[in-house]
Design a protein around this motif. Sequence first.
Motif, PDB file in Angstrom:
ATOM      1  N   LEU A  35      -2.848   1.867  -4.519  1.00  0.00           N
ATOM      2  CA  LEU A  35      -2.100   3.088  -4.817  1.00  0.00           C
ATOM      3  C   LEU A  35      -3.059   4.272  -4.842  1.00  0.00           C
ATOM      4  O   LEU A  35      -4.024   4.295  -5.605  1.00  0.00           O
ATOM      5  CB  LEU A  35      -1.400   2.957  -6.173  1.00  0.00           C
ATOM      6  N   LEU A  38      -1.733  -4.882  -8.693  1.00  0.00           N
ATOM      7  CA  LEU A  38      -2.493  -3.680  -8.344  1.00  0.00           C
ATOM      8  C   LEU A  38      -3.995  -3.923  -8.485  1.00  0.00           C
ATOM      9  O   LEU A  38      -4.486  -4.276  -9.551  1.00  0.00           O
ATOM     10  CB  LEU A  38      -2.077  -2.510  -9.229  1.00  0.00           C
ATOM     11  N   THR A  93       0.844  -1.199   0.000  1.00  0.00           N
ATOM     12  CA  THR A  93       0.000   0.000   0.000  1.00  0.00           C
ATOM     13  C   THR A  93       0.874   1.241   0.000  1.00  0.00           C
ATOM     14  O   THR A  93       1.758   1.387   0.852  1.00  0.00           O
ATOM     15  CB  THR A  93      -0.912   0.029   1.239  1.00  0.00           C
ATOM     16  N   LEU A  94       0.613   2.143  -0.946  1.00  0.00           N
ATOM     17  CA  LEU A  94       1.339   3.405  -1.017  1.00  0.00           C
ATOM     18  C   LEU A  94       0.332   4.528  -1.229  1.00  0.00           C
ATOM     19  O   LEU A  94      -0.407   4.544  -2.217  1.00  0.00           O
ATOM     20  CB  LEU A  94       2.347   3.379  -2.166  1.00  0.00           C
ATOM     21  N   LEU A 103      -6.832   1.625  -7.380  1.00  0.00           N
ATOM     22  CA  LEU A 103      -6.152   2.832  -7.865  1.00  0.00           C
ATOM     23  C   LEU A 103      -7.086   4.017  -7.681  1.00  0.00           C
ATOM     24  O   LEU A 103      -8.197   4.039  -8.227  1.00  0.00           O
ATOM     25  CB  LEU A 103      -5.775   2.666  -9.336  1.00  0.00           C
ATOM     26  N   LEU A 113       5.905   6.863 -11.660  1.00  0.00           N
ATOM     27  CA  LEU A 113       5.234   5.755 -10.975  1.00  0.00           C
ATOM     28  C   LEU A 113       4.834   4.656 -11.962  1.00  0.00           C
ATOM     29  O   LEU A 113       4.914   3.466 -11.642  1.00  0.00           O
ATOM     30  CB  LEU A 113       4.011   6.269 -10.221  1.00  0.00           C
ATOM     31  N   LEU A 168       2.648  -4.328  -5.080  1.00  0.00           N
ATOM     32  CA  LEU A 168       1.727  -3.256  -4.710  1.00  0.00           C
ATOM     33  C   LEU A 168       0.288  -3.599  -5.114  1.00  0.00           C
ATOM     34  O   LEU A 168       0.026  -3.956  -6.257  1.00  0.00           O
ATOM     35  CB  LEU A 168       2.148  -1.946  -5.387  1.00  0.00           C
TER      36      LEU A 168
END
Length: 309
Positions: free
Chosen positions: A224, A253, A195-196, A256, A211, A221
């Motif tokens: 995001l 992912l 998680t970012l 988003l 990115l 990841l």
Amino acid sequence: MTHQDCTFLLTLPVELVHMIFDNLSDFTIICSFRQVCTRLNMIMDTYPPYQKLAAIRANTPPIDYGEVQHLINALKHNTALAKVILSGHCIGVDGAKRFADILRINKTIITLDLICAEINEEGAKHLAFPLLDNTTLTTLDLSSNAIRNSGAYHLACALRKNSTLTALFLDNAEIEKPGIAYLAGALRNSTTLTTLDLGHNDMQDEGAQYLADALRNNTTLTTLNLEINRIGNLGAQYLTGALQNNTYSMQRLMTLDLGLNDIRDEGVEHLIVALRENRTLTTLTLEWFYVEQNLKNRLNNLIKCNKKT
């Protein structure tokens, strides 16, 4: 609590001291009694709620410097606490430095929440150094602090070597394109971060490109957040290139967030093309106000198909 109060407690039976503890907050107990003397430590160690205490949260009003010192001294010897939450308490750079010292020796803290704690880039630098070797911390939240590009650089250096951090929150951290480039470089080869959160910064299309390049190589990841970053149609195009790459890699992912950016019909068209191939993205947030209904429907249908697979 005064020295006289602590001295008085030492004259009471353990059971009565425990009854007094029942009327105090966990934060007060740890900051006021831990490491005062050996006997009080023993009394605390036998206090059932303390034995089960897994998280400590500083409540209002804001704690002062002395209380920060007490908490840090207590954490040096604590073997139970897993979460420390100090959101909204201004510990400053000195407090960040002292927490960094704790992270070097503490083996139980897995979550450190320092949202809006007046930690600037220097504070971020202090916290980044122990992350090079720390093997227990999994979640670090530095949102709403002035981390800026310099702080992002030091955190990125730590991420390149850290092998346990899974969630990093840097929302509203005054990070611009250079700082995003540093973090993207670390994300590229990260094998642990899932998680970012980079929401409410200033990456623009160029930062989105950094990115996107990192996502082509990253395989861990899952979440995001890039909301409120002045990303436009070109930035969306860069990101969709990475999403299409999902077909040929181990990219994971799933969520988003591109909300409150300037992505319009052209950018959504790029996302639609990507999602015809991408099979992992199940949650996508956009500023739908600027998008034609037909495009909304097409994109939402593709997301629904991914949720079913």
